[in-house]
Design an enzyme around this catalytic site. Structure first.
Site, PDB file in Angstrom:
ATOM      1  N   HIS A  69      -5.778   0.267 -11.966  1.00  0.00           N
ATOM      2  CA  HIS A  69      -5.334  -0.891 -11.184  1.00  0.00           C
ATOM      3  C   HIS A  69      -6.443  -1.443 -10.266  1.00  0.00           C
ATOM      4  O   HIS A  69      -6.824  -2.606 -10.404  1.00  0.00           O
ATOM      5  CB  HIS A  69      -4.063  -0.536 -10.421  1.00  0.00           C
ATOM      6  CG  HIS A  69      -3.633  -1.559  -9.413  1.00  0.00           C
ATOM      7  ND1 HIS A  69      -3.252  -2.829  -9.757  1.00  0.00           N
ATOM      8  CD2 HIS A  69      -3.565  -1.507  -8.057  1.00  0.00           C
ATOM      9  CE1 HIS A  69      -2.952  -3.509  -8.664  1.00  0.00           C
ATOM     10  NE2 HIS A  69      -3.135  -2.738  -7.621  1.00  0.00           N
ATOM     11  N   GLU A  98      -3.368   2.647   2.179  1.00  0.00           N
ATOM     12  CA  GLU A  98      -1.916   2.640   2.119  1.00  0.00           C
ATOM     13  C   GLU A  98      -1.369   3.889   1.416  1.00  0.00           C
ATOM     14  O   GLU A  98      -0.348   4.426   1.802  1.00  0.00           O
ATOM     15  CB  GLU A  98      -1.472   1.389   1.365  1.00  0.00           C
ATOM     16  CG  GLU A  98      -0.065   0.976   1.640  1.00  0.00           C
ATOM     17  CD  GLU A  98       0.209  -0.361   0.968  1.00  0.00           C
ATOM     18  OE1 GLU A  98      -0.548  -1.307   1.233  1.00  0.00           O
ATOM     19  OE2 GLU A  98       1.148  -0.422   0.172  1.00  0.00           O
ATOM     20  N   ASP A  99      -2.052   4.319   0.393  1.00  0.00           N
ATOM     21  CA  ASP A  99      -1.498   5.371  -0.461  1.00  0.00           C
ATOM     22  C   ASP A  99      -2.060   6.769  -0.215  1.00  0.00           C
ATOM     23  O   ASP A  99      -1.547   7.740  -0.749  1.00  0.00           O
ATOM     24  CB  ASP A  99      -1.718   5.020  -1.938  1.00  0.00           C
ATOM     25  CG  ASP A  99      -0.940   3.775  -2.342  1.00  0.00           C
ATOM     26  OD1 ASP A  99      -0.010   3.419  -1.598  1.00  0.00           O
ATOM     27  OD2 ASP A  99      -1.267   3.182  -3.376  1.00  0.00           O
TER      28      ASP A  99
HETATM   29 MN    MN Z   1      -2.631  -2.955  -5.437  1.00  0.00          MN
END
Ligand code: MN
Length: 754
Positions: A69, A98-99
């Site tokens: 991605h 974020e992850d």
């Molecule tokens: Mn993304």
């Protein structure tokens, strides 16, 4: 101590996956090569390694490695938007904070403040699992805040969204719908506003593909089956023009792509027509080569020469000439459009532009950047727009939702060009008024604006501007912003400034109102406590205390009405004491339960059904009409009232008194209600309209749509539009109306369409 075996990053992937990752990475570098300088390559490698490590254990819904991605997003940034090394670094890292456990500080330490800022803009704010609407709006706002600092945030976000839309297939159906709707709501308009035509089109098409799969497939199929015919047509059409262009030594090529599917679908829907009836399924684009972009006049001259050649061969439609070269659109779009009559009798749109203009039209902002070094004036409208966004964002207190609505309103639109008395050009959105223009010049000028002088004539501040208007703003010192203004201004800048000013002013009224209420309560000997205030709030039907204060401060409610409140409260309390009644509503609910049993177990109120045992009235606050979503509400003294679910009062009723709510729906005969127009004539007297409307809405549960009555010399004559569900119903109404004192003649007008 036992040695912990550390798995290397590579070991998380299969042989085939490793190959794909490597080739994706290499493709990015190949594409970015012309733009790489200094230690760019090292930075990209570092970002790639960090991203690989951070996402190593993650897989996408499709089962593919997550790292695909960020790699694909980076590729979209270089290949399709034309961004450079900083954007690649940011795209590779965009989901890392974020992850994973990596923080923004880590990023800043590794890549410096610029990259960290962009990543921050790309990182969603913390939110609950159930994402609320306003949390989403808050995210958009945050994203847009960074827009004014670095437009790359939005561009990378769009690349991210585009890739997510391209890979939507593996998501669950509800996620597909949610993501698709967000895309059409904000991302496609944003892409449009930034001039990213291709990305906008693809986002819209993908939205349609998931939201209306059948319509999408059908149009796609029809486009495909007509491809050959279309190409033949274009060849025949172009042949004579090509000859003439070549004879004039103009180097060019042709693009003849059809419109994208979404816009065809939109056209079918808007014009209520069929695919076969749309004549402008495609436009022919003539792109002029080798025109130096530094010589702006030469580009313009070349385009007009080509226009002249095209219209020598085919007759143009003078109404369809659009010159976006002399005045580019505010998203930077430049092109010359004309619609000409082909020899086979079909109108054909021809677009003429240079290679530079074409690149800008397809790739938007980044393409602007590329040419900006050559001529900074090329970018003016877009810069102006970004400035506008910045100014909107500066408005302090607007809620995120309010902001999003305002902002969105400014995304899809055409522009209007207006000149100041000195000849300065301002670009405003279409529909902009004198007041918008005043705010565009300066906040102070906006808030003091009393009128405009348009080409020598006085016009009101709500006057809508037209292209080419030359406008002078008149101001007075005593003028100040009012609530009314919000009804006609259209630019987000004017809206935000007016709201700011009103909020300031409201604070004064709220203070005044508080004083007034305090004084009056003292005079009446009522206790000034929360209970009283809350009763007052409910009595005057205000949403909160500030609202209550405001109405008193503004003088909309007179202080003496508190006396009335006191009297009613007392009499109500007495009544309760005397009769010791149980809660009426509770009683009603019992009655209702009993009625349901009688009603063959039907637990909802069937409006308009003759067999309905429950008594009800249609509430006046929202006047429901057949087909509206409605609910019944058990009032204390007036039985069941039917409200629309969209009624301004409904939210309070539903949340505060949920147990008094009764499901309600329209009976099938009522669903089929249609509009009928009744003509009446008679002798005018006081209160006659009141009598008519009482019969219509109260006695017969019929809804009035419009009343239009004229009186002349004591005779009144008028038309009333009503919803009825059959002729029997209508006859009954006509008979009743005929009995009203003064009414002489009642009849139905037959030619009613609906
Ligand atoms: Mn993304």
């Amino acid at each position: 101590m036992a040695k912990i075996a550390v798995k290397k990053v590579d070991e998380f992937y299969s042989e085939a996956e490793r190959k794909i990752i490597k080739s994706k990475y290499r493709d990015i570098l190949k594409m970015a090569k012309p733009y790489l300088q200094g230690d760019d390559l090292k930075q990209i490698r570092k970002a790639f390694d960090i991203s690989m490590d951070a996402h190593k254990e993650m897989r996408r819904k499709s089962g593919e490695p997550y790292i695909y991605h960020p790699l694909d997003v980076a590729m979209i940034c270089v290949e399709e938007i034309g961004l450079g090394p900083t954007a690649i670094v940011c795209a590779l890292l965009h989901d890392v904070v974020e992850d994973t456990e990596l923080t923004l500080d880590d990023i800043e330490g590794q890549f410096g403040p610029k990259v960290a800022k962009i990543i921050d803009g790309l990182t969603k704010i913390a939110e609950n699992f159930e994402q609320s609407q306003s949390a989403q709006a808050e995210n958009f706002r945050k994203m847009l805040l960074t827009l004014s600092e670095d437009v790359r945030v939005i561009l990378i976000k769009l690349a991210d969204r585009l890739h997510n839309m391209r890979t939507l297939q593996s998501m669950a159906r509800n996620s597909q719908l949610k993501i698709a709707h967000e895309t059409i709501y904000i991302y496609a308009p944003l892409a449009h506003r930034l001039g990213l035509y291709q990305i906008k089109s693809e986002l819209e098409d993908l939205y349609l593909k998931y939201n209306e799969p059948e319509a999408y497939a059908e149009i796609a199929k029809k486009l495909k089956s007509r491809k050959k015919k279309r190409e033949e047509f274009i060849n025949t059409f172009m042949e004579p023009i090509s000859k003439r262009l070549k004879a004039a030594n103009i180097d060019f090529y042709i693009k003849g792509r059809p419109k994208h599917i979404y816009s065809i679908w939109n056209k079918i829907r808007k014009q209520n027509t069929s695919f076969e009836n749309i004549y402008d399924l495609f436009a022919i684009r003539i792109i002029l080569k080798d025109i130096s972009p530094t010589a702006n006049d030469r580009e313009k001259a070349a385009c007009w020469l080509a226009y002249s050649i095209v219209t020598d061969e085919y007759k143009p439609n003078p109404d369809r000439l659009k010159d976006w070269i002399s005045t580019p659109r505010s998203n930077g779009y430049e092109s010359l459009h004309t619609t000409v009559m082909s020899h086979t009798g079909v109108w054909v749109e021809v677009q003429i532009r240079t290679e530079r203009m074409d690149e800008v039209a397809e790739r938007g902002y980044a393409a602007h950047w590329k040419y900006k070094g050559a001529d900074t004036s090329l970018n003016k409208p877009l810069d102006q727009w970004i400035n506008q966004v910045r100014e909107t964002l500066e408005s302090k207190d607007n809620s995120a939702m309010e902001f999003l609505e305002d902002f969105r309103g400014n995304l899809y639109n055409e522009d209007v060009f207006v000149f100041s008395p000195k000849g300065d050009l301002k670009v405003l959105r279409k529909g902009a008024t004198v007041l918008d223009f005043a705010y565009e010049i300066h906040t102070e000028i906006g808030s003091k604006c009393t009128a405009g002088k348009l080409n020598g004539h006085l016009v009101p501040i709500s006057h809508v501007l037209a292209n080419g208007d030359q406008l002078e703003i008149l101001t007075t010192k005593t003028q100040k912003p009012s609530e009314d203004w919000l009804r006609f201004v259209v630019t987000s800048k004017a809206k935000a400034r007016i709201k700011d000013a009103l909020k300031e002013e409201n604070k004064v009224y709220i203070g005044d109102g508080k004083d007034i209420i305090t004084k009056k309560l003292k005079i009446l000997g009522l206790e000034n406590n929360l209970e009283t205030l809350n009763q007052l709030r409910a009595y005057f039907n205000k949403k909160d205390y500030n609202d209550l204060y405001y109405f008193f401060g503004k003088g909309y409610i007179q202080p003496d009405e508190i006396r009335r409140f006191k009297q009613e409260r007392e009499s109500h309390e007495n009544k309760r004491k005397k009769a010791d009644l149980k809660d009426e509503a509770y009683k009603n609910a019992k009655n209702f339960e009993r009625a349901v049993k009688k009603n063959n177990g039907e637990d909802s109120l069937l409006i308009g059904d003759d067999l309905q045992v429950l008594d009800y009235t249609l509430s006046k606050c929202c006047s429901p009409i057949p087909g509206d979503d409605v609910f019944g509400f058990l009032t204390v003294n007036e039985g069941i009232k039917v409200h629309r679910t969209s009624c301004p009062n409904s939210q309070q009723l539903l949340t505060t008194y949920g147990n008094r709510v009764i499901k309600a729906r329209w009976s099938s005969q009522m669903e089929k209600a249609h509009l009928a127009t009744i003509h009446m004539k008679g002798i005018d007297r006081m209160g006659i309209i009141q009598d008519i409307s009482t019969i219509i809405s109260e006695e017969l549960h019929i809804n009035m749509r419009g009343v239009n009555v004229n009186t002349d010399g004591g005779v009144f004559e008028g038309q009333i539009k009503v919803f009825v569900f059959d002729t029997k119903h209508l006859d009954k109404l006509i008979k009743k109306l005929g009995k009203i004192k003064g009414v002489d003649n009642v009849s139905r007008i037959r030619n009613e369409a609906a």
